[in-house]
Design an enzyme around this catalytic site. Structure first.
Site, PDB file in Angstrom:
ATOM      1  N   LYS A 100       0.844  -1.201   0.000  1.00  0.00           N
ATOM      2  CA  LYS A 100       0.000   0.000   0.000  1.00  0.00           C
ATOM      3  C   LYS A 100       0.880   1.251   0.000  1.00  0.00           C
ATOM      4  O   LYS A 100       0.631   2.195  -0.749  1.00  0.00           O
ATOM      5  CB  LYS A 100      -0.929  -0.017   1.230  1.00  0.00           C
ATOM      6  CG  LYS A 100      -2.054  -1.047   1.072  1.00  0.00           C
ATOM      7  CD  LYS A 100      -2.755  -1.386   2.376  1.00  0.00           C
ATOM      8  CE  LYS A 100      -3.694  -2.567   2.168  1.00  0.00           C
ATOM      9  NZ  LYS A 100      -4.274  -3.092   3.400  1.00  0.00           N
TER      10      LYS A 100
ATOM     11  N   GLN B  84      -4.281  -1.617   9.656  1.00  0.00           N
ATOM     12  CA  GLN B  84      -4.155  -2.957   9.078  1.00  0.00           C
ATOM     13  C   GLN B  84      -4.688  -4.015  10.044  1.00  0.00           C
ATOM     14  O   GLN B  84      -4.310  -4.043  11.212  1.00  0.00           O
ATOM     15  CB  GLN B  84      -2.674  -3.232   8.737  1.00  0.00           C
ATOM     16  CG  GLN B  84      -2.446  -4.537   7.988  1.00  0.00           C
ATOM     17  CD  GLN B  84      -3.115  -4.565   6.628  1.00  0.00           C
ATOM     18  OE1 GLN B  84      -2.996  -3.648   5.838  1.00  0.00           O
ATOM     19  NE2 GLN B  84      -3.850  -5.642   6.347  1.00  0.00           N
TER      20      GLN B  84
ATOM     21  N   ASP C  56     -11.107   2.601   3.742  1.00  0.00           N
ATOM     22  CA  ASP C  56     -11.407   1.171   3.622  1.00  0.00           C
ATOM     23  C   ASP C  56     -12.922   0.939   3.543  1.00  0.00           C
ATOM     24  O   ASP C  56     -13.384  -0.132   3.187  1.00  0.00           O
ATOM     25  CB  ASP C  56     -10.872   0.423   4.854  1.00  0.00           C
ATOM     26  CG  ASP C  56      -9.676  -0.442   4.530  1.00  0.00           C
ATOM     27  OD1 ASP C  56      -9.469  -0.743   3.344  1.00  0.00           O
ATOM     28  OD2 ASP C  56      -8.949  -0.819   5.478  1.00  0.00           O
TER      29      ASP C  56
END
Ligand code: NAP
Length: 300
Positions: free
Chosen positions: A54, A98, A121
């Site tokens: 990412k 994460q 997200d």
């Protein structure tokens, strides 16, 4: 005739080029640079590899990006404090924590602490609600389902009026892609059916699909005879079915298979995604797209 292979690798590269241009334009016109922070708690090898990917992509696109590594024994209160710090930081437009988080930390509490306007997200209940309402209310789309929609649309597959069957009802893939495809609007407007372990006649449902999206995590679940000739098949499943020696690195690497029997299915489908190289490369790209959208929304 063999199906058209939908390459997520190629489509993701195309979207990244578009984003690179958008980022440069935003910087020039408004002096705004999309900012993304990825928070990693502990050093789980898979998580390290995900956040590294990412950050690398964010860097390539010209983002302002921060990799914030925290020890596995961080206190929940301190992690919440960190999220709050980034919520208030005007240079940050996207916050990604994460997962999974170490035991003892309430994941839901941490994800819900992220400012919904920075929740790239799209896991926050506010953003899930916005997705349900649809139209202009919907801001971010969760990354894997958003990538699936892009693959379908950019392959020239008609979605309006199409019978879409989704196998799986998870919160990160099945439910949101069903919601996205049933919205009134371009690239959607489909008639959607969702099947799962409680469904009867899975084969018949799948066979009725013009667009079949499979996200079950069961290798080879969908048999070739379940596929309507000419259908578009999106295989989201990523299953480790063994290991092989990589000719490139000389190391053992996992053998990955999807939820669909690809070799047989490609002889029946009109278009199909491979595993790997289908949905996988799209997920990080859509995270970047959401961060650019968030930065755009911050421009007054
Ligand atoms: P999940 O949370 O385990 O959900 C799987 C869903 O499939 C559940 O709703 C389950 O039904 C359903 N299912 C399982 N076995 C079934 C069967 N035999 N018949 C019918 N339905 C069945 O998985 P997920 O997170 O959605 O992920 C699904 C797959 O996609 C996994 O292989 C995952 O690795 C992959 N994935 C890939 C990406 C990517 O970027 N490429 C991203 C996310 C996920 P019930 O609800 O009834 O249990």
């Amino acid at each position: 005739m063999a199906a058209k292979i939908i390459s997520g690798t190629e489509i993701a590269a195309q979207i990244r080029e578009e984003l690179k241009k958008e980022v440069a334009e935003m910087k020039e016109k408004h002096g705004v640079v999309p900012g993304l922070v990825t928070i990693l708690v502990g050093q789980n090898p898979a998580s390290v590899s995900y956040v590294t990917g990412k950050q690398k992509t964010a860097h390539e696109l010209g983002f302002y990006s921060i990799q914030d590594n925290q020890p596995a024994d961080i206190l929940e209160a301190d992690l919440l404090g960190l999220v709050d710090k980034y919520n208030k930081d005007p240079k940050i437009h996207g916050i990604l924590v994460q997962l999974p988080l170490p035991k003892g930390i309430n994941e839901k509490k941490v994800l819900n602490a992220i400012d919904p306007d920075k929740d790239v997200d799209c896991f926050h209940p506010v953003n899930v609600g916005r997705l349900v309402i649809g139209g202009e209310e919907a801001r971010f789309k969760p990354c894997t389902p958003a990538g699936i929609q892009e693959l379908i649309v950019r392959s020239g597959v008609e979605t309006s009026g199409a019978e879409v069957v989704v196998v799986g009802r998870s919160n990160i893939v099945g439910k949101p892609i069903a919601l996205i495809m049933m919205q009134k609007g371009k690239g959607a407007n489909s008639t959607v059916t969702v099947v799962h372990t409680g469904s009867k006649n899975m084969d018949q449902h799948c066979k009725s699909a013009d667009i079949l999206i499979v996200a079950a995590g069961v290798p080879g679940l969908v048999k070739p005879e379940w596929i309507k000739p000419g259908a578009c098949v999106i295989d989201v499943g990523v299953n480790r079915v063994g290991e092989k020696l990589s000719e490139k690195t000389g190391k053992m690497v996992p053998i990955l298979k999807g939820d669909v029997d690809f070799d047989a299915a490609k002889e029946i489908a009109g278009a199909i995604t491979p595993v790997p190289g289908g949905v996988g490369p799209m997920t990080i790209t859509m995270l970047m797209k959401n961060t650019v959208l968030s930065a755009k929304m911050s421009i007054k």
